[in-house]
Design a protein around this motif. Structure first.
Motif, PDB file in Angstrom:
ATOM      1  N   ILE A   1       2.305  48.296  22.171  1.00  0.00           N
ATOM      2  CA  ILE A   1       2.276  46.834  22.603  1.00  0.00           C
ATOM      3  C   ILE A   1       3.821  46.165  22.634  1.00  0.00           C
ATOM      4  O   ILE A   1       3.932  45.387  23.840  1.00  0.00           O
ATOM      5  N   ALA A   2       4.500  46.665  21.881  1.00  0.00           N
ATOM      6  CA  ALA A   2       6.256  46.275  22.138  1.00  0.00           C
ATOM      7  C   ALA A   2       6.745  46.590  23.298  1.00  0.00           C
ATOM      8  O   ALA A   2       7.307  45.746  24.146  1.00  0.00           O
ATOM      9  N   SER A   3       6.305  48.048  23.954  1.00  0.00           N
ATOM     10  CA  SER A   3       6.838  48.429  25.348  1.00  0.00           C
ATOM     11  C   SER A   3       6.263  47.501  26.241  1.00  0.00           C
ATOM     12  O   SER A   3       7.009  47.304  27.051  1.00  0.00           O
TER      13      SER A   3
ATOM     14  N   GLN B   1      16.713  46.304  26.967  1.00  0.00           N
ATOM     15  CA  GLN B   1      15.908  45.045  27.651  1.00  0.00           C
ATOM     16  C   GLN B   1      15.524  43.883  26.769  1.00  0.00           C
ATOM     17  O   GLN B   1      14.927  42.888  27.093  1.00  0.00           O
ATOM     18  N   ALA B   2      15.259  44.313  25.496  1.00  0.00           N
ATOM     19  CA  ALA B   2      14.854  43.381  24.363  1.00  0.00           C
ATOM     20  C   ALA B   2      15.428  43.692  23.048  1.00  0.00           C
ATOM     21  O   ALA B   2      15.850  44.769  22.625  1.00  0.00           O
ATOM     22  N   SER B   3      15.908  42.456  22.411  1.00  0.00           N
ATOM     23  CA  SER B   3      16.213  42.590  20.997  1.00  0.00           C
ATOM     24  C   SER B   3      15.055  42.884  20.149  1.00  0.00           C
ATOM     25  O   SER B   3      13.858  42.422  20.319  1.00  0.00           O
ATOM     26  N   ILE B   4      15.291  43.420  18.970  1.00  0.00           N
ATOM     27  CA  ILE B   4      13.913  43.639  17.996  1.00  0.00           C
ATOM     28  C   ILE B   4      14.456  42.761  16.771  1.00  0.00           C
ATOM     29  O   ILE B   4      15.618  42.987  16.132  1.00  0.00           O
TER      30      ILE B   4
ATOM     31  N   GLU C   1      11.735  55.148  26.459  1.00  0.00           N
ATOM     32  CA  GLU C   1      11.571  54.864  27.539  1.00  0.00           C
ATOM     33  C   GLU C   1      12.722  54.219  28.492  1.00  0.00           C
ATOM     34  O   GLU C   1      12.562  53.797  29.455  1.00  0.00           O
ATOM     35  N   GLY C   2      13.910  54.301  27.566  1.00  0.00           N
ATOM     36  CA  GLY C   2      15.258  53.736  28.176  1.00  0.00           C
ATOM     37  C   GLY C   2      15.161  52.388  28.453  1.00  0.00           C
ATOM     38  O   GLY C   2      15.793  51.690  29.377  1.00  0.00           O
TER      39      GLY C   2
ATOM     40  N   ASP D   1      11.312  50.978  17.746  1.00  0.00           N
ATOM     41  CA  ASP D   1      12.925  51.220  18.228  1.00  0.00           C
ATOM     42  C   ASP D   1      12.731  52.696  18.813  1.00  0.00           C
ATOM     43  O   ASP D   1      13.288  52.913  19.817  1.00  0.00           O
ATOM     44  N   SER D   2      12.098  53.490  18.461  1.00  0.00           N
ATOM     45  CA  SER D   2      12.224  55.079  18.867  1.00  0.00           C
ATOM     46  C   SER D   2      11.191  54.924  20.242  1.00  0.00           C
ATOM     47  O   SER D   2      11.877  55.494  21.356  1.00  0.00           O
TER      48      SER D   2
END
Length: 504
Positions: free
Chosen positions: A323-325, A378-381, A373-374, A367-368
């Motif tokens: 979902i995060a990706s 592109q986004a902070s967590i 996926e490189g 994070d992993s």
């Protein structure tokens, strides 16, 4: 009259030799637990509605009161425990869903307590944070894949266009708590403390009271399924926008603010009729795919001329990494992940206690996945869900977070005693209530000072941690799991967390 089979959870013990019958306890208890009988000149206490908020104990001038859990015990049974039996009896008598507040009190594993940090000694000496500079400043938002520099004038000059970032002087923000679920004075305290500490607070889904627009540079506004209070002015006032998909205390469940809490000010802020229930459906009815989410993200960016980061808040569930990706690929600049220990103003008890993942596992997985996926840049967590202190925060950053959200800890700093009765609206400490008499109990000047002190204390401790590890900037710790070791964890847990066992 129907006889209840329930027993009181708490009992109030009054030392008659100390009690001066001043009736402070009577005036201070919003649950009418204490009373004074004029005829007999006696003080009485009935523990039936006691929430163990400790307000009467704290303010009793002679320290004559104590509140303790009632000693009555159920017959021991590993399956049919006392809380299980009590829940069944309550539902048999009411026929309703059992409600609760705050985070789960189930003994789910707290992995922070099974993770230890590294320390430097000789070859990589430690740093003294009192005498050497230590950088806690954090930037949240999308980072470019590479930077183009112009050397035509001799000194390098940045050519790359960098998207708008949130600048935090400490990697700690106040999590989403809406006006309505908490009081005006509580919201004001959070806003002022954020401004003073150089960080941000989140409005939650309740809109932004007109008095708080001046704190817009330190405000993150939410766009939730109910769209309460969402206007162009609301979006423009904020430093960042967050699309709320889920929260840790109730993944897959919508929000509900009872109509009795919706006074004139909340009605105007949420743009709903006074006295009406504010119901947020579980899904956004315009989001049923990642493509739909992308459309909303860019609609919000377009509405604010691409001047503000747009984040997505999701619950920690079994497919959280995917979902995060998808959210990052849809254009989200910040991903906020809320774990199972996250708090709430009101939720079905059974949902709060049984759905979701601990934030430690979800954070590591997200994070992993983004690194594999490189697209991690592109986004902070932002991690959320039961952070108790600076040690948890440092471990979260080493595990992959850019910053953390805190909410329950902030409420405790303002006086909350985690009595888990927020949904009743009778908060004796003036926090989770809209009763004007109770709201006045929280002085926003005092609330601001206590919150600012909390952030200062935790920030100083974070610097001590960094110094001990030989790190002089928080960014050097982010995602550096080599600084973490697991104690008493299984091989599977260590693999998911991506850390080595202690001693290895």
């Amino acid at each position: 009259m129907t006889i209840s089979y329930l027993t009181d959870d708490y009992e109030i013990v009054r030392d008659e030799s100390k009690c001066i019958k001043c009736q402070v306890c009577v005036r201070q208890c919003a649950n009418a637990v204490h009373s004074y009988d004029d005829e007999s000149d006696e003080m009485n206490s009935d523990g039936g509605d006691c929430a163990a908020c400790q307000r009467c104990v704290t303010l009793c001038p002679t320290k004559a009161l104590s509140v303790r859990r009632r000693a009555t015990e159920f017959r021991q049974n590993a399956n049919w425990t006392g809380p299980v039996q009590t829940g069944i009896v309550k539902q048999a008598e009411t026929g309703g869903v059992l409600l609760t507040s705050m985070g789960t009190d189930k003994p789910h594993p707290i992995y922070w307590d099974n993770i230890v940090l590294n320390a430097s000694q000789v070859t990589n000496p430690s740093i003294d944070p009192l005498r050497e500079p230590m950088e806690l400043r954090t930037y949240l938002g999308r980072k470019p894949d590479s930077l183009d520099l112009d050397f035509s004038d001799g000194a390098p000059r940045l050519k790359s266009q960098i998207d708008k970032q949130l600048k935090l002087e400490t990697p700690i923000m106040f999590s989403a708590m809406s006006y309505g679920s908490i009081s005006y004075n509580a919201c004001l305290s959070l806003a002022r403390a954020s401004q003073a500490a150089g960080t941000f607070y989140n409005t939650g889904e309740g809109g932004l009271h007109k008095d708080f627009y001046e704190y817009g540079p330190n405000t993150i506004v939410q766009v939730a399924s109910g769209r309460f209070g969402v206007t162009p002015e609301y979006l423009e006032a904020a430093a960042a926008i967050e699309i709320k998909i889920g929260q840790g205390a109730k993944p897959g469940i919508g929000g509900h603010l009872p109509g009795e809490k919706v006074n004139k000010a909340i009605s105007e802020t949420r743009m709903i009729p006074e006295g009406s229930d504010a119901i947020s459906p579980a899904p956004h009815h315009d989001i049923y795919s990642i493509e739909d989410l992308r459309q909303l993200i860019y609609a919000l960016k377009e509405a604010t001329n691409y001047t503000k980061p747009v984040g997505v808040k999701i619950s920690a569930v079994h497919n959280v990494a995917a979902i995060a990706s998808g959210s990052v690929r849809a254009g989200a600049d910040i991903i906020a992940i809320d774990g199972i220990r996250g708090g709430t103003g009101a939720a079905p008890t059974v949902i709060r206690d049984n759905i979701g993942l601990p934030i430690e596992l979800a954070l590591a997985a997200v994070d992993s996945r983004l690194r594999e996926e490189g697209i991690r840049n592109q986004a902070s967590i932002v991690a959320a869900g039961g952070f108790r202190g600076s040690a948890d925060i440092v471990k979260a950053i080493a595990l992959g977070a850019d910053a953390v959200y805190v909410a329950t800890a902030a409420l405790i700093a303002m006086g909350c005693h985690v009595c888990q009765k927020c949904y009743t609206g009778r908060c004796n400490w003036g926090i989770a209530t809209q009763d004007p008499y109770l709201v006045r109990r929280l002085n926003p000047d005092v609330g601001t000072r206590r919150l600012t002190n909390l952030l200062r204390a935790w920030s100083l401790e974070i610097k001590e941690f960094l110094g001990a590890m030989g790190v002089n900037a928080i960014e050097s710790l982010r995602g550096n799991r080599a600084h973490l070791r697991g104690v008493g964890l299984t091989d599977t847990e260590l693999r998911i967390l991506g850390i080595q066992p202690a001693g290895d």
